[in-house]
Design an enzyme around this catalytic site. Structure first.
Site, PDB file in Angstrom:
ATOM      1  N   GLN A   1     -14.749 -68.752 -12.306  1.00 34.21           N
ATOM      2  CA  GLN A   1     -15.356 -69.930 -12.932  1.00 34.21           C
ATOM      3  C   GLN A   1     -15.287 -71.106 -11.968  1.00 34.21           C
ATOM      4  OE1 GLN A   1     -13.479 -71.125 -16.620  1.00 34.21           O
ATOM      5  NE2 GLN A   1     -15.198 -72.431 -17.197  1.00 34.21           N
TER       6      GLN A   1
ATOM      7  N   HIS B   1     -20.094 -71.287 -20.093  1.00 37.54           N
ATOM      8  CA  HIS B   1     -21.503 -70.951 -19.900  1.00 37.54           C
ATOM      9  C   HIS B   1     -21.641 -69.466 -19.630  1.00 37.54           C
ATOM     10  CE1 HIS B   1     -19.910 -71.950 -15.902  1.00 37.54           C
ATOM     11  NE2 HIS B   1     -20.862 -71.185 -15.376  1.00 37.54           N
TER      12      HIS B   1
ATOM     13  N   ASN C   1     -17.630 -66.100 -16.717  1.00 35.44           N
ATOM     14  CA  ASN C   1     -16.375 -66.201 -15.962  1.00 35.44           C
ATOM     15  C   ASN C   1     -15.413 -67.182 -16.633  1.00 35.44           C
ATOM     16  OD1 ASN C   1     -17.475 -64.549 -13.868  1.00 35.44           O
ATOM     17  ND2 ASN C   1     -18.574 -66.329 -13.101  1.00 35.44           N
TER      18      ASN C   1
ATOM     19  N   ASP D   1     -31.081 -71.632 -13.703  1.00 35.57           N
ATOM     20  CA  ASP D   1     -30.002 -71.981 -12.769  1.00 35.57           C
ATOM     21  C   ASP D   1     -30.614 -72.538 -11.483  1.00 35.57           C
ATOM     22  OD1 ASP D   1     -27.822 -71.825 -10.829  1.00 35.57           O
ATOM     23  OD2 ASP D   1     -26.830 -70.461 -12.213  1.00 35.57           O
TER      24      ASP D   1
ATOM     25  N   HIS E   1     -24.170 -66.615 -17.730  1.00 33.98           N
ATOM     26  CA  HIS E   1     -25.248 -66.367 -16.782  1.00 33.98           C
ATOM     27  C   HIS E   1     -26.090 -65.201 -17.297  1.00 33.98           C
ATOM     28  CE1 HIS E   1     -23.582 -68.703 -13.345  1.00 33.98           C
ATOM     29  NE2 HIS E   1     -22.432 -68.462 -13.976  1.00 33.98           N
TER      30      HIS E   1
END
Length: 135
Positions: A95, A101, A88, A32, A103
């Protein structure tokens, strides 16, 4: 299926450079760019799905298996003390990029990563309402 205006579609396709940790036919796992902690990674499907509501069951299962595989490898590399897996859905759920996606957030003792909520209490009326509506 792909969304030409989606930045995560472009990253997952390799059109935008990323620090790729893993790739297969369905997913790309990247570091990230705005990490919550050292080693924070994202699992991105190569196809566009807005969020978990749109993801098919097979790919959702693969994403969780991949998350387990990645955190086991990264835990050894990073020497972290724990892990959060965060996913999320929709703006109200936190989100901000509308491409499914996950994390993978390494946790270190005393890291002060702000993941949490104020705990409430399950009252009898809410419990009964939810249970009855699910029947």
């Amino acid at each position: 299926m792909r969304d030409e205006n989606c930045i995560f579609c472009k990253i997952a396709a390799g059109e935008i450079p990323s620090a790729t940790l893993y790739e297969d036919e369905d997913f790309r796992v990247i570091l990230d760019l705005g990490p919550a902690s050292k080693g924070h990674a994202l699992i991105l499907p190569k196809e566009h799905y807005r969020n978990l509501f749109d993801l098919n069951d097979e790919l959702a299962a693969k994403a969780l298996v991949l998350a387990k595989k990645m955190i086991n490898k990264l835990r050894d590399v990073l020497g972290c003390d724990g892990y959060n897996i965060v996913q999320n859905n929709e703006e109200a759920g936190g989100q901000t990029v509308f491409h499914f996606h996950m994390h993978l957030i390494p946790r270190y003792e005393g890291d002060h990563v702000g993941l949490g909520w104020n705990m409430g209490e399950l009252n009898e009326a809410d419990k009964e309402e939810i249970l009855n509506k699910l029947k």
